[in-house]
Design a protein around this motif. Structure first.
Motif, PDB file in Angstrom:
ATOM      1  N   MET A   1       0.846  -1.155   0.000  1.00 30.75           N
ATOM      2  CA  MET A   1       0.000   0.000   0.000  1.00 30.75           C
ATOM      3  C   MET A   1       0.902   1.233   0.000  1.00 30.75           C
ATOM      4  N   PHE A   2       0.606   2.135  -0.890  1.00 33.44           N
ATOM      5  CA  PHE A   2       1.381   3.361  -1.017  1.00 33.44           C
ATOM      6  C   PHE A   2       0.474   4.550  -0.748  1.00 33.44           C
ATOM      7  N   THR A   3       1.059   5.594  -0.174  1.00 35.60           N
ATOM      8  CA  THR A   3       0.296   6.806   0.080  1.00 35.60           C
ATOM      9  C   THR A   3       0.906   7.967  -0.696  1.00 35.60           C
ATOM     10  N   GLY A   4       0.074   8.935  -0.998  1.00 31.47           N
ATOM     11  CA  GLY A   4       0.510  10.117  -1.723  1.00 31.47           C
ATOM     12  C   GLY A   4       1.011  11.191  -0.777  1.00 31.47           C
ATOM     13  N   ASP A   5       1.214  12.382  -1.315  1.00 32.31           N
ATOM     14  CA  ASP A   5       1.726  13.508  -0.537  1.00 32.31           C
ATOM     15  C   ASP A   5       0.843  13.868   0.656  1.00 32.31           C
ATOM     16  N   LYS A   6      -0.448  13.670   0.529  1.00 31.84           N
ATOM     17  CA  LYS A   6      -1.387  14.025   1.599  1.00 31.84           C
ATOM     18  C   LYS A   6      -1.658  12.866   2.542  1.00 31.84           C
ATOM     19  N   GLY A   7      -0.955  11.750   2.368  1.00 29.87           N
ATOM     20  CA  GLY A   7      -1.136  10.594   3.234  1.00 29.87           C
ATOM     21  C   GLY A   7      -2.301   9.710   2.858  1.00 29.87           C
ATOM     22  N   VAL A   8      -2.930   9.985   1.740  1.00 27.90           N
ATOM     23  CA  VAL A   8      -4.077   9.205   1.282  1.00 27.90           C
ATOM     24  C   VAL A   8      -3.567   8.041   0.437  1.00 27.90           C
ATOM     25  N   VAL A   9      -4.222   6.902   0.560  1.00 27.23           N
ATOM     26  CA  VAL A   9      -3.838   5.709  -0.195  1.00 27.23           C
ATOM     27  C   VAL A   9      -3.963   5.970  -1.685  1.00 27.23           C
ATOM     28  N   LEU A  10      -2.925   5.599  -2.417  1.00 23.11           N
ATOM     29  CA  LEU A  10      -2.957   5.735  -3.868  1.00 23.11           C
ATOM     30  C   LEU A  10      -3.707   4.558  -4.469  1.00 23.11           C
ATOM     31  N   ARG A  11      -4.611   4.848  -5.353  1.00 21.51           N
ATOM     32  CA  ARG A  11      -5.354   3.818  -6.076  1.00 21.51           C
ATOM     33  C   ARG A  11      -4.657   3.557  -7.403  1.00 21.51           C
ATOM     34  N   SER A  12      -5.009   2.462  -8.036  1.00 14.48           N
ATOM     35  CA  SER A  12      -4.357   2.117  -9.301  1.00 14.48           C
ATOM     36  C   SER A  12      -4.539   3.200 -10.350  1.00 14.48           C
ATOM     37  N   GLY A  13      -5.633   3.920 -10.310  1.00 15.32           N
ATOM     38  CA  GLY A  13      -5.896   4.954 -11.290  1.00 15.32           C
ATOM     39  C   GLY A  13      -4.992   6.169 -11.181  1.00 15.32           C
ATOM     40  N   ASN A  14      -4.435   6.428 -10.009  1.00 14.77           N
ATOM     41  CA  ASN A  14      -3.583   7.608  -9.871  1.00 14.77           C
ATOM     42  C   ASN A  14      -2.151   7.276  -9.449  1.00 14.77           C
ATOM     43  N   PHE A  15      -1.835   6.024  -9.297  1.00 15.92           N
ATOM     44  CA  PHE A  15      -0.496   5.625  -8.864  1.00 15.92           C
ATOM     45  C   PHE A  15       0.570   6.057  -9.866  1.00 15.92           C
ATOM     46  N   ARG A  16       0.355   5.749 -11.142  1.00 16.29           N
ATOM     47  CA  ARG A  16       1.365   6.036 -12.164  1.00 16.29           C
ATOM     48  C   ARG A  16       1.695   7.527 -12.222  1.00 16.29           C
ATOM     49  N   ARG A  17       0.690   8.353 -12.150  1.00 21.23           N
ATOM     50  CA  ARG A  17       0.907   9.796 -12.193  1.00 21.23           C
ATOM     51  C   ARG A  17       1.578  10.287 -10.914  1.00 21.23           C
ATOM     52  N   ALA A  18       1.117   9.809  -9.781  1.00 18.41           N
ATOM     53  CA  ALA A  18       1.610  10.288  -8.491  1.00 18.41           C
ATOM     54  C   ALA A  18       3.084   9.972  -8.263  1.00 18.41           C
ATOM     55  N   VAL A  19       3.552   8.838  -8.756  1.00 16.83           N
ATOM     56  CA  VAL A  19       4.947   8.453  -8.519  1.00 16.83           C
ATOM     57  C   VAL A  19       5.844   8.728  -9.721  1.00 16.83           C
ATOM     58  N   GLY A  20       5.276   9.267 -10.798  1.00 22.84           N
ATOM     59  CA  GLY A  20       6.072   9.537 -11.987  1.00 22.84           C
ATOM     60  C   GLY A  20       6.576   8.247 -12.627  1.00 22.84           C
ATOM     61  N   TRP A  21       5.671   7.287 -12.756  1.00 25.01           N
ATOM     62  CA  TRP A  21       6.026   5.938 -13.214  1.00 25.01           C
ATOM     63  C   TRP A  21       6.743   5.939 -14.560  1.00 25.01           C
ATOM     64  N   ALA A  22       6.254   6.729 -15.520  1.00 23.00           N
ATOM     65  CA  ALA A  22       6.871   6.746 -16.856  1.00 23.00           C
ATOM     66  C   ALA A  22       8.325   7.209 -16.765  1.00 23.00           C
ATOM     67  N   TRP A  23       8.573   8.242 -15.985  1.00 22.90           N
ATOM     68  CA  TRP A  23       9.947   8.738 -15.811  1.00 22.90           C
ATOM     69  C   TRP A  23      10.817   7.683 -15.144  1.00 22.90           C
ATOM     70  N   GLU A  24      10.288   7.032 -14.117  1.00 21.86           N
ATOM     71  CA  GLU A  24      11.040   5.983 -13.405  1.00 21.86           C
ATOM     72  C   GLU A  24      11.404   4.837 -14.352  1.00 21.86           C
ATOM     73  N   LEU A  25      10.476   4.452 -15.214  1.00 21.27           N
ATOM     74  CA  LEU A  25      10.751   3.377 -16.168  1.00 21.27           C
ATOM     75  C   LEU A  25      11.874   3.771 -17.122  1.00 21.27           C
ATOM     76  N   ARG A  26      11.796   4.989 -17.645  1.00 25.21           N
ATOM     77  CA  ARG A  26      12.844   5.450 -18.553  1.00 25.21           C
ATOM     78  C   ARG A  26      14.198   5.483 -17.848  1.00 25.21           C
ATOM     79  N   THR A  27      14.211   5.980 -16.629  1.00 28.45           N
ATOM     80  CA  THR A  27      15.451   6.075 -15.854  1.00 28.45           C
ATOM     81  C   THR A  27      16.062   4.693 -15.624  1.00 28.45           C
TER      82      THR A  27
END
Length: 69
Positions: A1-27
């Motif tokens: 379980m991951f939480t965002g900046d406000k401490g709220v649980v990240l759902r699958s719909g916003n996880f990729r955006r919240a953690v910068g998934w595309a950038w992480e994959l490229r890196t």
């Protein structure tokens, strides 16, 4: 379980955006089609390569008990 900046649980719909998934994959040099869920299988493959029994990865992945395993 991951939480965002406000401490709220990240759902699958916003996880990729919240953690910068595309950038992480490229890196990391990973293909764009790689999904977070794929890490589950990667971890179990690494465990098996390190000598884990068949039951260990099955248990971690939530596979029902197998009478033949």
């Amino acid at each position: 379980m991951f939480t965002g900046d406000k401490g709220v649980v990240l759902r699958s719909g916003n996880f990729r955006r919240a953690v910068g998934w595309a950038w992480e994959l490229r890196t990391a040099g990973m293909p764009e089609r790689f999904h977070f869920y794929d890490l589950r299988h990667t971890g179990n493959n690494l465990a098996a390569a390190a000598g884990a029994s068949t039951r260990d990865p099955m248990y971690r992945m939530g596979t029902p008990a197998c009478g033949r395993c």
